[in-house]
Design a protein around this motif. Structure first.
Motif, mmCIF file in Angstrom:
data_model
loop_
_atom_site.group_PDB
_atom_site.id
_atom_site.type_symbol
_atom_site.label_atom_id
_atom_site.label_comp_id
_atom_site.label_asym_id
_atom_site.label_seq_id
_atom_site.Cartn_x
_atom_site.Cartn_y
_atom_site.Cartn_z
ATOM 1 N N PRO A 1 0.827 -1.223 0.000
ATOM 2 C CA PRO A 1 0.000 0.000 0.000
ATOM 3 C C PRO A 1 0.861 1.273 0.000
ATOM 4 O O PRO A 1 0.992 1.965 1.006
ATOM 5 C CB PRO A 1 -0.803 -0.138 1.301
ATOM 6 C CG PRO A 1 0.108 -0.895 2.210
ATOM 7 C CD PRO A 1 0.875 -1.847 1.309
ATOM 8 N N THR A 2 1.425 1.601 -1.125
ATOM 9 C CA THR A 2 2.379 2.697 -1.247
ATOM 10 C C THR A 2 1.794 4.044 -0.815
ATOM 11 O O THR A 2 2.451 4.811 -0.108
ATOM 12 C CB THR A 2 2.876 2.798 -2.702
ATOM 13 O OG1 THR A 2 3.239 1.505 -3.158
ATOM 14 C CG2 THR A 2 4.067 3.714 -2.817
ATOM 15 N N PHE A 3 0.565 4.329 -1.230
ATOM 16 C CA PHE A 3 -0.059 5.606 -0.875
ATOM 17 C C PHE A 3 -0.271 5.710 0.630
ATOM 18 O O PHE A 3 -0.040 6.760 1.228
ATOM 19 C CB PHE A 3 -1.399 5.770 -1.602
ATOM 20 C CG PHE A 3 -1.255 6.125 -3.052
ATOM 21 C CD1 PHE A 3 -1.196 7.454 -3.452
ATOM 22 C CD2 PHE A 3 -1.197 5.138 -4.022
ATOM 23 C CE1 PHE A 3 -1.067 7.785 -4.782
ATOM 24 C CE2 PHE A 3 -1.071 5.450 -5.356
ATOM 25 C CZ PHE A 3 -1.003 6.785 -5.738
ATOM 26 N N THR A 4 -0.710 4.630 1.242
ATOM 27 C CA THR A 4 -0.954 4.643 2.686
ATOM 28 C C THR A 4 0.351 4.749 3.462
ATOM 29 O O THR A 4 0.426 5.448 4.477
ATOM 30 C CB THR A 4 -1.734 3.378 3.103
ATOM 31 O OG1 THR A 4 -2.912 3.274 2.289
ATOM 32 C CG2 THR A 4 -2.132 3.438 4.555
ATOM 33 N N ILE A 5 1.382 4.093 2.984
ATOM 34 C CA ILE A 5 2.703 4.193 3.632
ATOM 35 C C ILE A 5 3.200 5.636 3.567
ATOM 36 O O ILE A 5 3.716 6.167 4.554
ATOM 37 C CB ILE A 5 3.708 3.225 2.978
ATOM 38 C CG1 ILE A 5 3.330 1.781 3.312
ATOM 39 C CG2 ILE A 5 5.135 3.536 3.432
ATOM 40 C CD1 ILE A 5 4.103 0.737 2.526
ATOM 41 N N MET A 6 3.013 6.290 2.431
ATOM 42 C CA MET A 6 3.434 7.688 2.296
ATOM 43 C C MET A 6 2.623 8.587 3.224
ATOM 44 O O MET A 6 3.154 9.536 3.802
ATOM 45 C CB MET A 6 3.302 8.144 0.836
ATOM 46 C CG MET A 6 3.745 9.557 0.599
ATOM 47 S SD MET A 6 5.475 9.817 1.044
ATOM 48 C CE MET A 6 5.662 11.539 0.651
ATOM 49 N N TRP A 7 1.347 8.297 3.392
ATOM 50 C CA TRP A 7 0.521 9.082 4.315
ATOM 51 C C TRP A 7 1.068 8.962 5.737
ATOM 52 O O TRP A 7 1.204 9.962 6.435
ATOM 53 C CB TRP A 7 -0.934 8.612 4.249
ATOM 54 C CG TRP A 7 -1.828 9.446 5.107
ATOM 55 C CD1 TRP A 7 -2.464 10.596 4.735
ATOM 56 C CD2 TRP A 7 -2.149 9.238 6.483
ATOM 57 N NE1 TRP A 7 -3.175 11.104 5.799
ATOM 58 C CE2 TRP A 7 -3.005 10.279 6.897
ATOM 59 C CE3 TRP A 7 -1.820 8.261 7.414
ATOM 60 C CZ2 TRP A 7 -3.513 10.377 8.179
ATOM 61 C CZ3 TRP A 7 -2.329 8.354 8.694
ATOM 62 C CH2 TRP A 7 -3.164 9.408 9.065
ATOM 63 N N PHE A 8 1.360 7.721 6.168
ATOM 64 C CA PHE A 8 1.912 7.531 7.508
ATOM 65 C C PHE A 8 3.250 8.250 7.659
ATOM 66 O O PHE A 8 3.519 8.861 8.690
ATOM 67 C CB PHE A 8 2.078 6.038 7.844
ATOM 68 C CG PHE A 8 0.846 5.443 8.429
ATOM 69 C CD1 PHE A 8 0.530 5.618 9.763
ATOM 70 C CD2 PHE A 8 -0.023 4.702 7.641
ATOM 71 C CE1 PHE A 8 -0.616 5.084 10.308
ATOM 72 C CE2 PHE A 8 -1.166 4.164 8.175
ATOM 73 C CZ PHE A 8 -1.476 4.345 9.510
ATOM 74 N N TYR A 9 4.084 8.181 6.643
ATOM 75 C CA TYR A 9 5.376 8.871 6.710
ATOM 76 C C TYR A 9 5.164 10.375 6.863
ATOM 77 O O TYR A 9 5.809 11.024 7.686
ATOM 78 C CB TYR A 9 6.220 8.580 5.466
ATOM 79 C CG TYR A 9 7.497 9.388 5.475
ATOM 80 C CD1 TYR A 9 8.556 9.013 6.294
ATOM 81 C CD2 TYR A 9 7.626 10.539 4.727
ATOM 82 C CE1 TYR A 9 9.721 9.770 6.353
ATOM 83 C CE2 TYR A 9 8.775 11.303 4.773
ATOM 84 C CZ TYR A 9 9.819 10.914 5.589
ATOM 85 O OH TYR A 9 10.960 11.676 5.638
ATOM 86 N N THR A 10 4.261 10.939 6.076
ATOM 87 C CA THR A 10 4.048 12.379 6.067
ATOM 88 C C THR A 10 3.388 12.885 7.344
ATOM 89 O O THR A 10 3.821 13.886 7.915
ATOM 90 C CB THR A 10 3.173 12.780 4.858
ATOM 91 O OG1 THR A 10 3.828 12.346 3.665
ATOM 92 C CG2 THR A 10 2.963 14.274 4.798
ATOM 93 N N TYR A 11 2.346 12.196 7.794
ATOM 94 C CA TYR A 11 1.534 12.735 8.879
ATOM 95 C C TYR A 11 1.797 12.116 10.253
ATOM 96 O O TYR A 11 1.342 12.648 11.254
ATOM 97 C CB TYR A 11 0.045 12.601 8.547
ATOM 98 C CG TYR A 11 -0.346 13.447 7.369
ATOM 99 C CD1 TYR A 11 -0.388 14.837 7.471
ATOM 100 C CD2 TYR A 11 -0.649 12.870 6.138
ATOM 101 C CE1 TYR A 11 -0.735 15.624 6.390
ATOM 102 C CE2 TYR A 11 -1.000 13.650 5.057
ATOM 103 C CZ TYR A 11 -1.043 15.029 5.188
ATOM 104 O OH TYR A 11 -1.373 15.799 4.114
ATOM 105 N N VAL A 12 2.504 11.011 10.323
ATOM 106 C CA VAL A 12 2.768 10.381 11.618
ATOM 107 C C VAL A 12 4.256 10.424 11.940
ATOM 108 O O VAL A 12 4.671 11.038 12.917
ATOM 109 C CB VAL A 12 2.238 8.929 11.660
ATOM 110 C CG1 VAL A 12 2.572 8.277 12.986
ATOM 111 C CG2 VAL A 12 0.736 8.897 11.403
#
Length: 99
Positions: A76-87
């Motif tokens: 899940p590349t998009f979700t991984i990027m979201w976690f990286y950016t916001y968490v």
């Protein structure tokens, strides 16, 4: 609701949707790998629109390559990027501010 919180939720929901679209090639036997040829550049483009700057460009390249490599559609590349950016990235900034 603040604009940043609204963007955060929007990016998460769009990211999950885009990850599910990328995983659809597993559902449709026979045309799955062909659909990846179409989805790979589109996913890279969408990634660079969701996440601006150098991190968005790097994530777009990762998304492009991940979609082209057979058998990696489940990541899940998009979700991984979201976690990286916001968490994860947010945690690093908070630690720097506290120091």
């Amino acid at each position: 609701m603040s604009k940043t919180k609204s963007n955060k939720i929007r990016n998460l929901l769009l990211g999950i949707a885009f990850d599910l679209i990328g995983m659809l090639s597993f559902v449709i036997p026979g045309i799955g790998e062909f659909s990846d040829i179409i989805w790979a550049p589109l996913s890279a483009f969408l990634m660079t629109r969701l996440y601006k700057g150098k991190m968005g460009q790097a994530a777009g390249m990762v998304s492009f390559v991940e979609e082209l490599i057979p058998g990696t559609d489940y990541i899940p590349t998009f979700t991984i990027m979201w976690f990286y950016t916001y968490v994860f990235k947010k945690s690093k900034l908070e630690k720097l501010v506290e120091s």
